[in-house]
Scaffold this motif. Structure first.
Motif, short mmCIF file in Angstrom:
data_model
loop_
_atom_site.label_atom_id
_atom_site.label_comp_id
_atom_site.label_asym_id
_atom_site.label_seq_id
_atom_site.Cartn_x
_atom_site.Cartn_y
_atom_site.Cartn_z
N ILE A 112 0.79 -1.23 0.00
CA ILE A 112 0.00 0.00 0.00
C ILE A 112 0.83 1.29 0.00
O ILE A 112 0.66 2.14 -0.84
CB ILE A 112 -0.98 0.00 1.19
N SER A 113 1.74 1.47 0.95
CA SER A 113 2.49 2.71 1.01
C SER A 113 3.86 2.47 1.62
O SER A 113 3.96 1.91 2.71
CB SER A 113 1.71 3.75 1.84
N SER A 114 4.90 2.86 0.91
CA SER A 114 6.26 2.67 1.40
C SER A 114 7.17 3.77 0.89
O SER A 114 6.89 4.39 -0.14
CB SER A 114 6.82 1.31 0.95
N GLY A 115 8.26 4.02 1.61
CA GLY A 115 9.21 5.03 1.18
C GLY A 115 10.62 4.48 1.24
O GLY A 115 10.92 3.56 1.98
N TRP A 116 11.49 5.03 0.38
CA TRP A 116 12.88 4.60 0.32
C TRP A 116 13.81 5.78 0.16
O TRP A 116 13.36 6.87 -0.22
CB TRP A 116 13.09 3.64 -0.86
N GLY A 136 -4.82 -1.07 -5.88
CA GLY A 136 -5.17 -1.94 -7.00
C GLY A 136 -4.04 -1.98 -8.00
O GLY A 136 -2.88 -2.24 -7.66
N ASP A 137 -4.35 -1.69 -9.27
CA ASP A 137 -3.32 -1.71 -10.31
C ASP A 137 -2.75 -0.32 -10.58
O ASP A 137 -2.03 -0.12 -11.56
CB ASP A 137 -3.84 -2.33 -11.59
N TRP A 195 0.84 5.54 -12.43
CA TRP A 195 0.99 4.39 -13.33
C TRP A 195 -0.24 3.49 -13.24
O TRP A 195 -0.87 3.37 -12.19
CB TRP A 195 2.21 3.56 -12.93
N SER A 196 -0.55 2.84 -14.36
CA SER A 196 -1.62 1.86 -14.39
C SER A 196 -1.23 0.75 -15.37
O SER A 196 -0.97 1.03 -16.55
CB SER A 196 -2.94 2.50 -14.83
N GLN A 197 -1.15 -0.47 -14.86
CA GLN A 197 -0.81 -1.63 -15.68
C GLN A 197 0.47 -1.38 -16.48
O GLN A 197 0.54 -1.64 -17.68
CB GLN A 197 -1.98 -1.99 -16.61
#
Length: 237
Positions: free
Chosen positions: A37-41, A63-64, A94-96
């Motif tokens: 779901i949500s991450s940071g780097w 979702g996608d 982005w999507s797919q």
């Protein structure tokens, strides 16, 4: 602009314009290597072995659809005096595995750039520094977080808005040391960018991107993945 500044600018525009659309799969990740779901780097950026800044980002996935928020700041100093500064802010949707939208602003040593893109029925409409272009089909930027981008023949540069020709090939498996001292096995790939040079990328078997290196005008630009962080990550505005 000094020689050091020109060298760094050449590296950044060709490499970081691509890097700034990443999500470097570490920490909590789905089985396909993508973030949940949500991450940071955060990446440490080295120029000829000297620490010149950080590249931070957050990925939100629903979702996608993936929204990537970028924050990069570099400061090259000579005898303690700043000779080159770089700031880049970027949001991509982005999507797919296709870009739906992009909005970026860049200060490259005092030179300003902006890119805006949105998907329309005929393709991806791109407005870059006052010029408009329509790119047909599914368009990808230098999305190093998704190794599938290695199969692309052209990629969108997030800083300049240029749709550049690229080619990629595997180099082989290597052992690399991460900043935390841990040694991991990773597969190395080389991306050749028309008019710019080569970008080397390292991926672990689970598609996790862990390192980048590029050589331009005799200078080494290296991205090293630092420890991941999650809820406390807040990009600068």
């Amino acid at each position: 602009m000094t020689k050091a500044a020109k060298t760094m600018s050449a590296l950044v525009s060709g490499v970081v314009g691509g890097v700034l659309s990443v999500a470097a799969m570490t920490g909590s990740a789905a089985e396909d290597g993508r973030p949940d779901i949500s991450s940071g780097w955060e990446f440490r950026v080295l120029l000829n072995g000297r620490d010149v800044g950080r590249h931070r980002f957050m990925v939100e996935r629903q979702g996608d659809r993936e929204t990537v928020t970028i924050d990069a700041d570099f400061d090259v100093k000579l005898l303690g005096i700043s000779v080159y500064e770089y700031k880049h802010r970027n949001v991509e949707v982005w999507s797919q595995d296709c870009l739906d939208a992009m909005k970026t602003t860049t200060d490259d040593g005092g030179d300003s750039y902006s890119v805006y893109a949105v998907r329309v029925q005929a393709g991806l409409r791109v407005i870059a520094n006052g010029r408009e272009n329509l790119l047909p089909g599914c368009v990808m930027s230098f999305a190093y977080w998704n190794p599938d981008f290695l199969s692309q023949a052209r990629l969108l540069n997030a800083q300049t808005g240029e749709y550049v020709r690229v080619s990629s090939r595997p180099v082989g498996e290597e052992s690399i040391e991460l900043p935390n001292g841990r040694t991991v096995k990773a597969n190395r790939y080389r991306v050749s960018v028309e008019g710019t040079g080569d970008i080397d990328l390292w991926y672990q078997d689970n598609r996790r991107w862990v390192r980048l290196k590029s050589l331009v005008k005799g200078a080494d630009l290296i991205y090293e993945l630092l420890d991941t962080f999650a809820s406390e990550f807040t990009p600068k505005r």
